[in-house]
Design an enzyme around this catalytic site. Structure first.
Site, PDB file in Angstrom:
ATOM      1  N   GLY A  60      19.517 113.758 -16.001  1.00  0.00           N
ATOM      2  CA  GLY A  60      20.304 114.876 -16.511  1.00  0.00           C
ATOM      3  C   GLY A  60      19.465 116.147 -16.604  1.00  0.00           C
ATOM      4  O   GLY A  60      18.238 116.131 -16.471  1.00  0.00           O
ATOM      5  N   GLY A  61      20.163 117.238 -16.846  1.00  0.00           N
ATOM      6  CA  GLY A  61      19.468 118.516 -16.966  1.00  0.00           C
ATOM      7  C   GLY A  61      19.231 119.221 -15.654  1.00  0.00           C
ATOM      8  O   GLY A  61      18.705 120.345 -15.631  1.00  0.00           O
ATOM      9  N   TYR A  62      19.577 118.574 -14.561  1.00  0.00           N
ATOM     10  CA  TYR A  62      19.467 119.163 -13.225  1.00  0.00           C
ATOM     11  C   TYR A  62      18.061 119.723 -12.981  1.00  0.00           C
ATOM     12  O   TYR A  62      17.077 119.010 -13.190  1.00  0.00           O
ATOM     13  CB  TYR A  62      20.564 120.207 -13.018  1.00  0.00           C
ATOM     14  CG  TYR A  62      21.943 119.605 -13.179  1.00  0.00           C
ATOM     15  CD1 TYR A  62      22.501 118.814 -12.184  1.00  0.00           C
ATOM     16  CD2 TYR A  62      22.663 119.783 -14.361  1.00  0.00           C
ATOM     17  CE1 TYR A  62      23.746 118.226 -12.335  1.00  0.00           C
ATOM     18  CE2 TYR A  62      23.919 119.200 -14.519  1.00  0.00           C
ATOM     19  CZ  TYR A  62      24.451 118.429 -13.511  1.00  0.00           C
ATOM     20  OH  TYR A  62      25.667 117.849 -13.674  1.00  0.00           O
ATOM     21  N   HIS A 132      25.866 110.378  -7.521  1.00  0.00           N
ATOM     22  CA  HIS A 132      27.271 109.966  -7.362  1.00  0.00           C
ATOM     23  C   HIS A 132      27.775 110.160  -5.938  1.00  0.00           C
ATOM     24  O   HIS A 132      28.978 110.023  -5.689  1.00  0.00           O
ATOM     25  CB  HIS A 132      28.198 110.688  -8.348  1.00  0.00           C
ATOM     26  CG  HIS A 132      27.741 110.601  -9.765  1.00  0.00           C
ATOM     27  ND1 HIS A 132      27.412 109.401 -10.349  1.00  0.00           N
ATOM     28  CD2 HIS A 132      27.558 111.563 -10.711  1.00  0.00           C
ATOM     29  CE1 HIS A 132      27.025 109.631 -11.613  1.00  0.00           C
ATOM     30  NE2 HIS A 132      27.105 110.929 -11.844  1.00  0.00           N
ATOM     31  N   GLU A 157      28.140 104.129 -12.279  1.00  0.00           N
ATOM     32  CA  GLU A 157      29.000 105.038 -13.040  1.00  0.00           C
ATOM     33  C   GLU A 157      29.719 106.020 -12.107  1.00  0.00           C
ATOM     34  O   GLU A 157      29.314 106.241 -10.969  1.00  0.00           O
ATOM     35  CB  GLU A 157      28.173 105.853 -14.032  1.00  0.00           C
ATOM     36  CG  GLU A 157      27.652 105.074 -15.211  1.00  0.00           C
ATOM     37  CD  GLU A 157      26.995 105.988 -16.234  1.00  0.00           C
ATOM     38  OE1 GLU A 157      26.942 107.221 -16.012  1.00  0.00           O
ATOM     39  OE2 GLU A 157      26.536 105.465 -17.272  1.00  0.00           O
TER      40      GLU A 157
END
Length: 344
Positions: A60-62, A132, A157
């Protein structure tokens, strides 16, 4: 002034599971924007006090080095004895405690994934919350699932992207992630396919796909022993069949029942162990000579043995117990006619 709304303003929901409460504390979107943590609590609760090794793909947080890591902190709290590894395409400078490590690398880099497994695994849990992109999802699974610890769980996910063209998915054929799920479902049942395609070769990793679980936007694949035989290709040299045989015999020795004997006889018939089936039938008929389930087992054994006379005898005894059953009487008449035709 409006009335309070208990659904919004009321006391905390007592039905919220422990993982969801931890997720809320750390601000991960795995519950709220998504609804994953109740599913994960069901999947992982039995591992909570174990020294698990968990890999999460995607921190996360790119592009921002100091952002992300909320779900890694969640996992560290949920698994107090666990070792947590997060990987991300972008470099991260996060201090999440001594049990959480972060590494930079791509989820479609097979060499990198194998190195992470060698250094930090074998993993008990993998959670793919990465790009994804369906092609990346499949690439990661193909490398990491075979390296997963026995009994481990591999979670994918945000499965919705397999339908979205902007991620490389397709509404027409379900995209690569959905195609992977279909292959897994087929591979779960390879023993049944081999009944009609005996020459079909089955790679060893397929035999370690134990279960496929699916929820909205989440797929979980369980690693374990998937060598149970088809009941149309039943053999006692199979470990599962041998265990079933042993267990049923032990139970019948303690508490014999006609249904238990009939089940055991059926297993021997499926395994083409006719002599043992008839030995068991003699025991069962001596104990319960008029029990329908035992008579039916004898009828089945007679048919498989090709003993037409005994087949007809046991069918007559079954039909005599149900004189008002039109279907049973019709079967008897048909079998008697066939016997008479053969006798001419």
């Amino acid at each position: 002034m409006s009335e309070p709304n208990p659904a919004v303003d009321g006391a905390p929901d007592d039905d919220v599971d422990p993982l969801t409460r931890i997720a809320l504390r750390h601000g991960t979107d795995k519950w709220g924007a998504h609804f994953y943590t109740p599913v994960y609590h069901r999947l992982f609760a039995h591992l909570r006090d174990k020294p698990v090794r968990l890999l999460e793909i995607g921190i996360g947080g790119y592009e921002f080095a100091r952002l992300g890591g909320a779900s890694l902190a969640m996992w560290a709290d949920y698994f107090p004895h666990g070792q947590i590894l997060g990987i991300d395409l972008f470099a991260k400078t996060l201090d999440l405690g001594p049990r959480v490590a972060v590494r930079q690398g791509s989820q479609d880099d097979a060499a990198f994934l194998r190195r992470m497994s060698a250094e930090h695994g074998p993993f008990d849990i993998v959670v793919d919350d990465g790009s994804h992109v369906p092609a990346h999802v499949v690439a990661s699974f193909q490398v990491l699932f075979p390296l997963l610890a026995d009994g481990g769980l591999y979670v994918i996910e945000d499965v919705q992207t397999t339908f979205w063209p902007n991620f490389g998915g397709s509404i027409a054929d379900g995209g690569a992630t959905m195609q992977l799920a279909r292959r897994i479902l087929e591979q779960l049942n390879y023993a049944e396919i081999q009944v009609v395609q005996p020459e079909r070769q089955v790679p060893d990793p397929v035999k370690s796909i134990r279960a496929l679980h699916a929820w909205h936007n989440v797929i979980a694949v369980e690693k374990g022993d998937n060598t149970e035989p088809s009941n149309f290709a039943f053999r006692f040299d199979n470990v599962h069949a041998a265990r079933a045989l042993r267990t049923i015999r032990e139970e019948l020795a303690r508490a014999p029942t006609p249904a238990g004997y009939a089940n055991l006889i059926d297993m021997h018939l499926r395994a083409r162990s006719l002599r043992e089936a008839w030995n068991l039938l003699e025991e069962a008929l001596a104990k319960w000579p008029d029990e329908p389930i035992v008579l039916y087992a004898a009828y089945s054994a007679s048919m498989q043995s090709g003993n037409r006379a005994l087949e007809l005898e046991f069918l007559r005894r079954l039909a005599a117990a149900e004189p008002d059953n039109a279907a049973a009487q019709a079967l008897l008449r048909k079998t008697e006619a066939e016997a008479a035709s053969r006798g001419r």
